[in-house]
Design a protein around this motif. Structure first.
Motif, PDB file in Angstrom:
ATOM      1  N   CYS A 116       0.829  -1.217   0.000  1.00 45.01           N
ATOM      2  CA  CYS A 116       0.000   0.000   0.000  1.00 45.01           C
ATOM      3  C   CYS A 116       0.859   1.261   0.000  1.00 45.01           C
ATOM      4  CB  CYS A 116      -0.933   0.001   1.208  1.00 45.01           C
ATOM      5  SG  CYS A 116      -2.203  -1.258   1.157  1.00 45.01           S
ATOM      6  N   PHE A 117       1.924   1.263   0.795  1.00 48.06           N
ATOM      7  CA  PHE A 117       2.808   2.426   0.896  1.00 48.06           C
ATOM      8  C   PHE A 117       3.467   2.735  -0.448  1.00 48.06           C
ATOM      9  CE2 PHE A 117       6.969   4.302   1.875  1.00 48.06           C
ATOM     10  CZ  PHE A 117       6.578   5.380   2.641  1.00 48.06           C
ATOM     11  N   LEU A 118       4.034   1.710  -1.078  1.00 50.55           N
ATOM     12  CA  LEU A 118       4.723   1.916  -2.357  1.00 50.55           C
ATOM     13  C   LEU A 118       3.755   2.282  -3.471  1.00 50.55           C
ATOM     14  CD1 LEU A 118       7.362  -0.954  -2.135  1.00 50.55           C
ATOM     15  CD2 LEU A 118       7.728   1.515  -1.813  1.00 50.55           C
ATOM     16  N   THR A 119       2.584   1.671  -3.473  1.00 49.95           N
ATOM     17  CA  THR A 119       1.586   2.010  -4.493  1.00 49.95           C
ATOM     18  C   THR A 119       1.144   3.462  -4.355  1.00 49.95           C
ATOM     19  OG1 THR A 119       0.804  -0.271  -4.536  1.00 49.95           O
ATOM     20  CG2 THR A 119      -0.673   1.406  -5.429  1.00 49.95           C
ATOM     21  N   THR A 120       0.862   3.888  -3.124  1.00 43.17           N
ATOM     22  CA  THR A 120       0.438   5.274  -2.896  1.00 43.17           C
ATOM     23  C   THR A 120       1.521   6.259  -3.329  1.00 43.17           C
ATOM     24  OG1 THR A 120      -0.901   4.558  -1.027  1.00 43.17           O
ATOM     25  CG2 THR A 120      -0.360   6.899  -1.146  1.00 43.17           C
ATOM     26  N   HIS A 121       2.759   5.997  -2.933  1.00 41.86           N
ATOM     27  CA  HIS A 121       3.834   6.907  -3.310  1.00 41.86           C
ATOM     28  C   HIS A 121       4.132   6.865  -4.803  1.00 41.86           C
ATOM     29  CE1 HIS A 121       4.328   7.389   0.953  1.00 41.86           C
ATOM     30  NE2 HIS A 121       5.094   8.431   0.708  1.00 41.86           N
ATOM     31  N   GLY A 122       3.966   5.718  -5.427  1.00 41.65           N
ATOM     32  CA  GLY A 122       4.130   5.629  -6.875  1.00 41.65           C
ATOM     33  C   GLY A 122       3.091   6.452  -7.617  1.00 41.65           C
ATOM     34  N   VAL A 123       1.853   6.395  -7.157  1.00 40.41           N
ATOM     35  CA  VAL A 123       0.786   7.184  -7.786  1.00 40.41           C
ATOM     36  C   VAL A 123       1.040   8.673  -7.575  1.00 40.41           C
ATOM     37  CG1 VAL A 123      -1.671   7.737  -7.656  1.00 40.41           C
ATOM     38  CG2 VAL A 123      -0.938   5.348  -7.687  1.00 40.41           C
ATOM     39  N   ILE A 124       1.442   9.058  -6.371  1.00 35.40           N
ATOM     40  CA  ILE A 124       1.717  10.483  -6.104  1.00 35.40           C
ATOM     41  C   ILE A 124       2.895  10.953  -6.946  1.00 35.40           C
ATOM     42  CG2 ILE A 124       2.549  12.088  -4.342  1.00 35.40           C
ATOM     43  CD1 ILE A 124       0.904  10.480  -2.318  1.00 35.40           C
ATOM     44  N   TRP A 125       3.938  10.145  -7.066  1.00 35.25           N
ATOM     45  CA  TRP A 125       5.081  10.515  -7.890  1.00 35.25           C
ATOM     46  C   TRP A 125       4.670  10.661  -9.348  1.00 35.25           C
ATOM     47  CZ3 TRP A 125       7.499   7.676 -11.822  1.00 35.25           C
ATOM     48  CH2 TRP A 125       8.689   8.238 -12.313  1.00 35.25           C
ATOM     49  N   ARG A 126       3.840   9.751  -9.829  1.00 31.09           N
ATOM     50  CA  ARG A 126       3.387   9.803 -11.240  1.00 31.09           C
ATOM     51  C   ARG A 126       2.581  11.081 -11.501  1.00 31.09           C
ATOM     52  NH1 ARG A 126       4.531   7.851 -16.195  1.00 31.09           N
ATOM     53  NH2 ARG A 126       2.658   7.534 -17.384  1.00 31.09           N
ATOM     54  N   ILE A 127       1.722  11.449 -10.560  1.00 27.44           N
ATOM     55  CA  ILE A 127       0.932  12.682 -10.713  1.00 27.44           C
ATOM     56  C   ILE A 127       1.847  13.899 -10.683  1.00 27.44           C
ATOM     57  CG2 ILE A 127      -0.784  14.139  -9.564  1.00 27.44           C
ATOM     58  CD1 ILE A 127      -2.172  11.519  -8.686  1.00 27.44           C
ATOM     59  N   ALA A 128       2.842  13.910  -9.813  1.00 27.55           N
ATOM     60  CA  ALA A 128       3.766  15.039  -9.732  1.00 27.55           C
ATOM     61  C   ALA A 128       4.590  15.176 -11.007  1.00 27.55           C
ATOM     62  CB  ALA A 128       4.682  14.882  -8.519  1.00 27.55           C
ATOM     63  N   VAL A 129       5.007  14.053 -11.603  1.00 24.48           N
ATOM     64  CA  VAL A 129       5.789  14.100 -12.834  1.00 24.48           C
ATOM     65  C   VAL A 129       4.941  14.647 -13.987  1.00 24.48           C
ATOM     66  CG1 VAL A 129       6.892  12.622 -14.580  1.00 24.48           C
ATOM     67  CG2 VAL A 129       7.411  12.306 -12.172  1.00 24.48           C
ATOM     68  N   LYS A 130       3.684  14.239 -14.045  1.00 24.85           N
ATOM     69  CA  LYS A 130       2.790  14.751 -15.094  1.00 24.85           C
ATOM     70  C   LYS A 130       2.521  16.236 -14.941  1.00 24.85           C
ATOM     71  CE  LYS A 130       0.184  10.728 -16.571  1.00 24.85           C
ATOM     72  NZ  LYS A 130      -1.140  10.114 -16.688  1.00 24.85           N
ATOM     73  N   ALA A 131       2.403  16.708 -13.699  1.00 25.26           N
ATOM     74  CA  ALA A 131       2.099  18.116 -13.459  1.00 25.26           C
ATOM     75  C   ALA A 131       3.287  19.023 -13.772  1.00 25.26           C
ATOM     76  CB  ALA A 131       1.679  18.330 -11.999  1.00 25.26           C
ATOM     77  N   ALA A 132       4.504  18.488 -13.677  1.00 27.14           N
ATOM     78  CA  ALA A 132       5.705  19.309 -13.900  1.00 27.14           C
ATOM     79  C   ALA A 132       6.023  19.499 -15.349  1.00 27.14           C
ATOM     80  CB  ALA A 132       6.900  18.665 -13.210  1.00 27.14           C
TER      81      ALA A 132
END
Length: 132
Positions: A116-132
């Motif tokens: 759960c921890f890695l999945t959540t952080h992976g999704v947050i990282w993916r959203i941050a990369v798209k926003a940048a």
């Protein structure tokens, strides 16, 4: 015979009607269900009004609230699903290896947490990369 059958049918009909009316508690339960349905329909109509409001800001904030509500609901459902799967796994392992249940229980909970921890952080990282 026919008259007796008709009388029996009429009596049965009257008994059925009395049984259908129910007790006072069933009447209040029926009223509660009816009011709940009416309230649900009124709430849905209110949501439709807000997401189709003439003001653009009202529509935007309405959709944000709906989106957050759905996200929270899905998160709770996923949490309970993972919890149920973990408990079922623990129960199955306990029946298979009763002496090592503590180690298996701790290990399965750590694996669940890391997933759960890695999945959540992976999704947050993916959203941050798209926003940048």
């Amino acid at each position: 015979k026919e008259e007796g059958q008709q009388e029996g049918q009429e009596e049965g009909h009257e008994e059925g009607a009395e049984a259908f009316e129910g007790t006072p508690s069933s009447k209040s339960a029926n009223m509660a269900v009816a009011l709940t349905l009416v309230g649900g329909i009124a709430f849905t109509m209110g949501i439709f009004y807000l997401v189709n409001h003439p003001d653009v800001d009202m529509r935007m904030y309405s959709w944000e609230v709906v989106s957050c509500t759905i996200s929270i609901f899905v998160a709770v459902l996923l949490f309970h699903t993972f919890l149920t799967v973990a408990r079922d796994f623990d129960d199955e392992m306990e029946q298979t290896w009763p002496k090592e249940t503590t180690v298996i229980h701790v290990f399965s909970n750590v694996i669940l947490f890391l997933g759960c921890f890695l999945t959540t952080h992976g999704v947050i990282w993916r959203i941050a990369v798209k926003a940048a």
